[in-house]
Design a protein around this motif. Structure first.
Motif, PDB file in Angstrom:
ATOM      1  N   ASP A 133      12.557  -1.556   1.504  1.00 44.53           N
ATOM      2  CA  ASP A 133      13.814  -1.502   0.754  1.00 44.53           C
ATOM      3  C   ASP A 133      13.841  -0.234  -0.095  1.00 44.53           C
ATOM      4  N   ASP A 134      14.830   0.621   0.145  1.00 42.76           N
ATOM      5  CA  ASP A 134      14.916   1.907  -0.543  1.00 42.76           C
ATOM      6  C   ASP A 134      15.223   1.767  -2.027  1.00 42.76           C
ATOM      7  N   THR A 135      15.725   0.614  -2.437  1.00 44.58           N
ATOM      8  CA  THR A 135      16.007   0.434  -3.859  1.00 44.58           C
ATOM      9  C   THR A 135      14.727   0.218  -4.671  1.00 44.58           C
ATOM     10  N   PHE A 136      13.634  -0.114  -4.006  1.00 45.44           N
ATOM     11  CA  PHE A 136      12.350  -0.260  -4.683  1.00 45.44           C
ATOM     12  C   PHE A 136      11.647   1.096  -4.732  1.00 45.44           C
ATOM     13  N   PRO A 137      10.868   1.350  -5.773  1.00 41.86           N
ATOM     14  CA  PRO A 137      10.138   2.625  -5.845  1.00 41.86           C
ATOM     15  C   PRO A 137       9.069   2.701  -4.752  1.00 41.86           C
ATOM     16  N   PRO A 138       8.732   3.907  -4.271  1.00 41.60           N
ATOM     17  CA  PRO A 138       7.673   4.039  -3.257  1.00 41.60           C
ATOM     18  C   PRO A 138       6.375   3.405  -3.750  1.00 41.60           C
ATOM     19  N   ASN A 139       5.797   2.543  -2.927  1.00 44.22           N
ATOM     20  CA  ASN A 139       4.618   1.784  -3.338  1.00 44.22           C
ATOM     21  C   ASN A 139       3.671   1.623  -2.146  1.00 44.22           C
ATOM     22  N   PRO A 140       2.587   2.392  -2.097  1.00 47.36           N
ATOM     23  CA  PRO A 140       1.638   2.266  -0.982  1.00 47.36           C
ATOM     24  C   PRO A 140       1.111   0.850  -0.798  1.00 47.36           C
ATOM     25  N   ASN A 141       0.906   0.133  -1.900  1.00 46.58           N
ATOM     26  CA  ASN A 141       0.377  -1.224  -1.798  1.00 46.58           C
ATOM     27  C   ASN A 141       1.287  -2.131  -0.984  1.00 46.58           C
ATOM     28  N   ALA A 142       2.593  -1.907  -1.055  1.00 49.86           N
ATOM     29  CA  ALA A 142       3.536  -2.738  -0.308  1.00 49.86           C
ATOM     30  C   ALA A 142       3.256  -2.643   1.194  1.00 49.86           C
ATOM     31  N   HIS A 143       2.956  -1.445   1.678  1.00 51.99           N
ATOM     32  CA  HIS A 143       2.645  -1.262   3.104  1.00 51.99           C
ATOM     33  C   HIS A 143       1.271  -1.833   3.447  1.00 51.99           C
ATOM     34  N   VAL A 144       0.347  -1.772   2.511  1.00 52.14           N
ATOM     35  CA  VAL A 144      -0.980  -2.359   2.723  1.00 52.14           C
ATOM     36  C   VAL A 144      -0.871  -3.870   2.874  1.00 52.14           C
ATOM     37  N   TYR A 145      -0.103  -4.511   1.999  1.00 55.37           N
ATOM     38  CA  TYR A 145       0.052  -5.971   2.066  1.00 55.37           C
ATOM     39  C   TYR A 145       0.711  -6.390   3.373  1.00 55.37           C
ATOM     40  N   LEU A 146       1.734  -5.634   3.789  1.00 55.15           N
ATOM     41  CA  LEU A 146       2.418  -5.950   5.046  1.00 55.15           C
ATOM     42  C   LEU A 146       1.474  -5.795   6.226  1.00 55.15           C
ATOM     43  N   TYR A 147       0.693  -4.725   6.236  1.00 58.86           N
ATOM     44  CA  TYR A 147      -0.252  -4.493   7.330  1.00 58.86           C
ATOM     45  C   TYR A 147      -1.319  -5.585   7.382  1.00 58.86           C
ATOM     46  N   GLN A 148      -1.879  -5.922   6.249  1.00 58.93           N
ATOM     47  CA  GLN A 148      -2.928  -6.942   6.214  1.00 58.93           C
ATOM     48  C   GLN A 148      -2.418  -8.290   6.702  1.00 58.93           C
ATOM     49  N   TYR A 149      -1.183  -8.625   6.311  1.00 60.46           N
ATOM     50  CA  TYR A 149      -0.624  -9.898   6.774  1.00 60.46           C
ATOM     51  C   TYR A 149      -0.376  -9.869   8.280  1.00 60.46           C
ATOM     52  N   MET A 150       0.226  -8.795   8.776  1.00 57.21           N
ATOM     53  CA  MET A 150       0.510  -8.696  10.212  1.00 57.21           C
ATOM     54  C   MET A 150      -0.777  -8.696  11.031  1.00 57.21           C
ATOM     55  N   LYS A 151      -1.816  -8.106  10.480  1.00 56.60           N
ATOM     56  CA  LYS A 151      -3.101  -8.103  11.174  1.00 56.60           C
ATOM     57  C   LYS A 151      -3.679  -9.513  11.254  1.00 56.60           C
ATOM     58  N   ARG A 152      -3.526 -10.291  10.171  1.00 54.16           N
ATOM     59  CA  ARG A 152      -3.992 -11.685  10.196  1.00 54.16           C
ATOM     60  C   ARG A 152      -3.229 -12.506  11.227  1.00 54.16           C
ATOM     61  N   GLN A 153      -1.980 -12.130  11.443  1.00 51.96           N
ATOM     62  CA  GLN A 153      -1.139 -12.852  12.405  1.00 51.96           C
ATOM     63  C   GLN A 153      -1.274 -12.304  13.825  1.00 51.96           C
ATOM     64  N   GLU A 154      -2.229 -11.386  14.019  1.00 51.81           N
ATOM     65  CA  GLU A 154      -2.513 -10.800  15.335  1.00 51.81           C
ATOM     66  C   GLU A 154      -1.255 -10.160  15.937  1.00 51.81           C
ATOM     67  N   THR A 155      -0.582  -9.388  15.113  1.00 44.84           N
ATOM     68  CA  THR A 155       0.613  -8.670  15.539  1.00 44.84           C
ATOM     69  C   THR A 155       0.230  -7.563  16.528  1.00 44.84           C
ATOM     70  N   PRO A 156       1.063  -7.270  17.517  1.00 46.16           N
ATOM     71  CA  PRO A 156       0.763  -6.190  18.471  1.00 46.16           C
ATOM     72  C   PRO A 156       0.474  -4.867  17.772  1.00 46.16           C
ATOM     73  N   GLU A 157      -0.401  -4.084  18.386  1.00 48.18           N
ATOM     74  CA  GLU A 157      -0.878  -2.846  17.773  1.00 48.18           C
ATOM     75  C   GLU A 157       0.246  -1.844  17.514  1.00 48.18           C
ATOM     76  N   LYS A 158       1.253  -1.822  18.351  1.00 48.50           N
ATOM     77  CA  LYS A 158       2.368  -0.888  18.164  1.00 48.50           C
ATOM     78  C   LYS A 158       3.050  -1.112  16.815  1.00 48.50           C
ATOM     79  N   LYS A 159       3.223  -2.385  16.450  1.00 47.80           N
ATOM     80  CA  LYS A 159       3.867  -2.698  15.178  1.00 47.80           C
ATOM     81  C   LYS A 159       2.941  -2.390  14.003  1.00 47.80           C
ATOM     82  N   LEU A 160       1.650  -2.594  14.214  1.00 46.42           N
ATOM     83  CA  LEU A 160       0.690  -2.255  13.163  1.00 46.42           C
ATOM     84  C   LEU A 160       0.686  -0.756  12.908  1.00 46.42           C
ATOM     85  N   MET A 161       0.742   0.025  13.975  1.00 45.32           N
ATOM     86  CA  MET A 161       0.757   1.481  13.822  1.00 45.32           C
ATOM     87  C   MET A 161       2.010   1.949  13.083  1.00 45.32           C
TER      88      MET A 161
END
Length: 430
Positions: A266-294
């Protein structure tokens, strides 16, 4: 704000301090400008025709300030016991800005005094909360934090619940934001209570049991509060993690993914690296396809190219087998090594070696490497391939010395560099 900053800061005008219905825009519209020059501390400055009361409180403040500066907490507490008399002085609105100073000074003394008790905190905070209106919310929030330090979650929640329902006059934007912040922290306490139940019990098979009902009630109460704070743009890492942990426990994965995706993109939120880390970690736990992880790590790379997850990003790019991804992997790892924090990391250099070996299988591999190193040739050798680097790597990590020596010829061809085991031996002989 540190206590010394409050000691040195010029008090705001009485109108600014007391009026909770104003706004930042209103303050700008007045056209007032504060001087950038250092000002004499107004409370400590002797003024003409000073009455005995004003003189005694000014001297008292001088002693409090001196005691705080030298961490003489008992002495500061003794003088501070007299200073609240200033609240009774209403001339020129003096009592209005004294309320904030009294709050800051008292909290600092109580926090450091070796004999302070919870009863002291409660007495001070309750008096300050009801001595004025501007700081009611923040004083209540700070009061709850002190109660939490003593492990009383229920009392802290009670304090925040009371503050959350507090209203005064016409609600301003600032007051609304403070209410939402207090509400969010109250939700965080519900989350802590939910965690306590989850960690002390393991059997939740019966949804009608008292235990399951209490736990679910804490979840619902926390959810209502935490949902509200996420509607306001900001950095809400702790609240996000708490809310999504509960949702994930109850299997609402669709909602978790939506919340984390909105928080990251969401562009209304300030840039936050942690937000992408949390999303990646969750998707990885859910065994998301590698293309989406990348895709997630690509956004993180744009924000923090030195992040430790770039090692995983380069591995995913390399595993894809696509030519463009392999070249991107080379760029990612070289960017990691641009930062001194990775300079001696063996795993990063091994990944670089693996990528280079894969690139060497293509016909134009030299051009690919040369393109990436073109912008680095002026400073990379001094960052990685000097004689002192060789001596240190030989002593601390011989495997790294051997690995870097083999890559040095590929990355910096035709450059005479003093980085090798032979150079170390020559240095030792001389």
């Amino acid at each position: 704000m540190p206590i010394m900053d409050h000691l040195e800061r010029e008090p705001e005008s009485p109108e600014d301090l007391e009026d909770d219905n104003g706004s930042d825009e209103d303050n700008f519209s007045t056209g007032k400008k504060k001087s950038a020059l250092p000002l004499v501390h107004p409370e400590c400055e002797k003024i003409p025709k000073e009455f005995g009361f004003h003189q005694s409180t000014r001297v008292c403040l001088q002693h409090v300030r001196e005691a705080l500066l030298h961490h003489r907490w008992q002495e500061a507490a003794e003088y501070m016991a007299c200073y609240p008399q200033m609240l009774e002085n209403t001339t020129n609105g003096t009592a209005r800005w004294v309320k904030e100073r009294l709050w800051r000074f008292s909290a600092e003394i109580l926090h450091h005094h070796p004999n302070s008790k919870m009863e002291d905190y409660n007495n001070i905070y309750e008096r300050l909360k009801h001595s004025g209106f501007r700081h009611y919310m923040m004083i209540s929030l700070e009061h709850a934090f002190h109660i939490l330090l003593h492990g009383d979650i229920k009392d802290a929640k009670h304090q925040l619940s009371a503050a959350e329902s507090w209203r005064y006059g016409k609600e301003s934007a600032a007051q609304y934001q403070k209410t939402k912040l207090v509400q969010a922290y109250r939700g965080l306490l519900d989350y802590i209570m939910w965690c306590d139940i989850k960690s002390t019990h393991t059997n939740f098979d019966d949804p009608d049991s008292t235990l399951s009902k209490n736990m679910h009630n804490s979840f619902r109460s926390a959810s209502v509060s935490l949902q509200e704070i996420l509607k306001t743009p900001g950095v809400w890492d702790t609240f996000i993690l708490s809310y999504t942990e509960m949702l994930e426990f109850y299997g609402d994965h669709k909602e978790v993914l939506k919340i984390l995706s909105d928080y990251a993109y969401d562009d209304t939120f300030p840039p936050n690296p942690n937000a992408h880390v949390y999303l990646y970690q969750y998707m990885k736990r859910q065994e998301t396809p590698e293309k989406k992880l990348m895709k997630v790590l690509k956004h993180l790379h744009a924000l923090v190219p030195s992040h430790e997850l770039m090692l995983e990003y380069s591995a995913l790019l390399l595993q894809s087998g696509e030519k463009s991804d392999i070249q991107k992997a080379l760029a990612v790892v070289l960017e990691m090594l641009d930062f001194t924090c990775w300079r001696t990391n063996l795993d990063v250099w091994k990944r670089l070696r693996d990528i280079v070996k894969t690139i060497e299988l293509s016909e134009n591999w030299k051009d690919v490497v040369s393109e990436q190193m073109a912008v680095r040739k002026g400073w990379w050798p001094q960052l990685h391939f000097t004689s002192p680097h060789a001596s240190r790597d030989c002593e601390e990590n011989p495997e790294l010395l051997e690995l870097k020596s083999s890559l040095m010829v590929i990355l910096c061809p035709g450059v005479n560099l003093r980085y090798s085991a032979r150079q170390v031996n020559r240095t030792m002989e001389t």
